[in-house]
Design a protein around this motif. Sequence first.
Motif, PDB file in Angstrom:
ATOM      1  N   GLY A   1       3.252 -20.803   6.837  1.00  0.00           N
ATOM      2  CA  GLY A   1       2.131 -21.639   6.430  1.00  0.00           C
ATOM      3  C   GLY A   1       2.550 -22.919   5.756  1.00  0.00           C
ATOM      4  N   SER A   2       3.769 -22.963   5.190  1.00  0.00           N
ATOM      5  CA  SER A   2       4.189 -24.141   4.436  1.00  0.00           C
ATOM      6  C   SER A   2       5.262 -24.959   5.122  1.00  0.00           C
ATOM      7  CB  SER A   2       4.729 -23.704   3.066  1.00  0.00           C
ATOM      8  OG  SER A   2       5.867 -22.870   3.225  1.00  0.00           O
TER       9      SER A   2
ATOM     10  N   THR B   1       5.285 -10.980   3.476  1.00  0.00           N
ATOM     11  CA  THR B   1       4.688 -11.937   2.547  1.00  0.00           C
ATOM     12  C   THR B   1       5.492 -13.235   2.502  1.00  0.00           C
ATOM     13  OG1 THR B   1       3.873 -10.102   1.200  1.00  0.00           O
ATOM     14  CG2 THR B   1       3.952 -12.269   0.164  1.00  0.00           C
TER      15      THR B   1
ATOM     16  N   HIS C   1       0.345  -8.872   1.566  1.00  0.00           N
ATOM     17  CA  HIS C   1       0.583 -10.307   1.708  1.00  0.00           C
ATOM     18  C   HIS C   1      -0.484 -11.138   1.020  1.00  0.00           C
ATOM     19  CE1 HIS C   1      -2.432 -10.610   4.955  1.00  0.00           C
ATOM     20  NE2 HIS C   1      -2.270 -11.921   4.900  1.00  0.00           N
ATOM     21  N   HIS C   2      -1.595 -10.511   0.610  1.00  0.00           N
ATOM     22  CA  HIS C   2      -2.584 -11.172  -0.244  1.00  0.00           C
ATOM     23  C   HIS C   2      -2.677 -10.491  -1.614  1.00  0.00           C
ATOM     24  CE1 HIS C   2      -4.441 -14.395   2.044  1.00  0.00           C
ATOM     25  NE2 HIS C   2      -4.331 -13.655   3.129  1.00  0.00           N
TER      26      HIS C   2
ATOM     27  N   ASP D   1       5.030 -15.124   5.814  1.00  0.00           N
ATOM     28  CA  ASP D   1       3.698 -15.719   5.896  1.00  0.00           C
ATOM     29  C   ASP D   1       3.666 -17.044   5.131  1.00  0.00           C
ATOM     30  OD1 ASP D   1       0.775 -15.714   6.391  1.00  0.00           O
ATOM     31  OD2 ASP D   1       0.670 -15.419   4.229  1.00  0.00           O
ATOM     32  N   LYS D   2       4.281 -17.074   3.961  1.00  0.00           N
ATOM     33  CA  LYS D   2       4.305 -18.316   3.182  1.00  0.00           C
ATOM     34  C   LYS D   2       5.186 -19.372   3.853  1.00  0.00           C
ATOM     35  CE  LYS D   2       3.390 -16.027  -1.231  1.00  0.00           C
ATOM     36  NZ  LYS D   2       3.898 -15.710  -2.594  1.00  0.00           N
TER      37      LYS D   2
END
Length: 541
Positions: free
Chosen positions: A427-428, A420, A405-406, A423-424
């Motif tokens: 966060g968004s 991944t 994911h990073h 997670d985006k």
Amino acid sequence: MIELEIIYLFGIMFAALAAGSVLTYFAFNAYLKKQRLTAGEIIDQAKTEAEKNMKEQLFKFREEMQRRRSRFYDDLKSKEAQLNKNEAKLVSKEKELRRLENNLKYKESRMSQRNQKIAQREEALFEKHRKVDELIDAENIKLEQIAGISIEEAKKQLLQNLEDRAKLEAVQLAKEIKDEAKQAAQREAKEIIAHAIETLASDFTMESTLSTVQLPNERFKGMIIGREGRNIKAFEDLAEVKVIVDDTPEMIVLSAFDPIRREIARLAMENLIKAKNINPGLIEQAVAKAAKEVDRQILKAADDTLNDLSIRGVHQKIKECLGRLRFRYSYGQNMLQHSREVAVLTGKMAAELGFNVKLAKRAGLFHDIGKALTVNSEGSHVQLGVELCEKYKEHEVVTNAILAHHEEAPPISPISVLVTAADKISGSRPGARRDTLEAYTKRITGLEEIANSFEGVSKTYAISAGREVRVIVEPEKLDDRQAEILSNDIAARIKQEMEYPGQIKVCVIRQTIASRVTDEFEELEMAESSDDNVDGKVSQN
């Protein structure tokens, strides 16, 4: 039937008489013994009693015969009435059958006439077709003479042209199908993600390194500082925080980069203030008690999260790190809530795509587990998370999701890709982080401004994080049909002017209230009409 009943009754009567006579005889003998009557008197008395019994039995027999005769006549009349009723029904059904039979004969006659007309028209049509065929054959002969080729050659040439055209259309159709399949796959993937996003609605939380404690009055500031600052110094050493006592009325501030130490200090300070007694000994006890309470909260937060997600078999150390994320923030977003969102999103997308849902949730939940260790350990949260999961034998997909994911390692499973993406998304999403709050507010305002720009709109409300727009119109300016058109116009305008994920539901509400009063000014009637949910849905991927 009646004669048998009469014979039966006579038998009963004579049996009763015989029994009565016997009883009378024995009774009379007893009576003679008692009264010592003479033989003549006894005979006379016996005859009198026998005659009396005979009359009584005869009277009862006549009464019983009369009742049976009356009941028999009543039953006979009832049966005669039922027979008459059934006979009337039969007559009615016979009339109905005759009527239906006449109608059927009439329809058969009409049908026969129609069949004759159809047969005549078929003959005429056949004759016309024959003439048309003759004309076509004659025209074909003329065309062959003019064109210089036969019909068979013309057919071959036409078929060749059609074949070439069909091949070209097939190539174009194959390309269109391929492009459409790609678009459908992208659209379906986006719909899966959008559907997963719409199930989450978490609050926005600001990141902070400060905690405030309210004081009952200003006198407590002196108690917190203590003589020559002993109390505040002892508190700062034991709780490992900085206590700021300034001019802010009835408030002190606790500062520390470690959110858990800051929470322990806050609970300890509140307990000391409630006790109204502060000294170094009590401070040590309060800090130790608060540390136990925070440890309990950490385990409870981890257990609640794991139970909500139905995740089992987690090592105690990993569970403790998960609970510590409750007090950890990143870019204004609570890490435990963020991890839970990623787990839910990953699980829903995995379910839609047919992957292992439990493993997907587990990977999503532990993808940022290393952030619980960054305060007291060296290294990035990715490195710390991988070391923790490898140490306690977590699944390789979970470890890979932490790295992928990073982009520190390629994904070895589609679940890592889903983590991944989730997670985006988390966060968004609107309101999740401070840097998107302004854009989120602008989007909500834009939706309301578009709806308010139409004529006849009274009020507009954007709700459900901008996924629904409710428009209240003026009923005297728009009717039901115009309200439905308005919902479609607003949806088209939003689709044209704005960018957004998923779908936006446009709900137009039109309400009319009518009332009437009597001459005495009393309310007589109130009728309300509401045309709700005239929806226009607009979706964009």
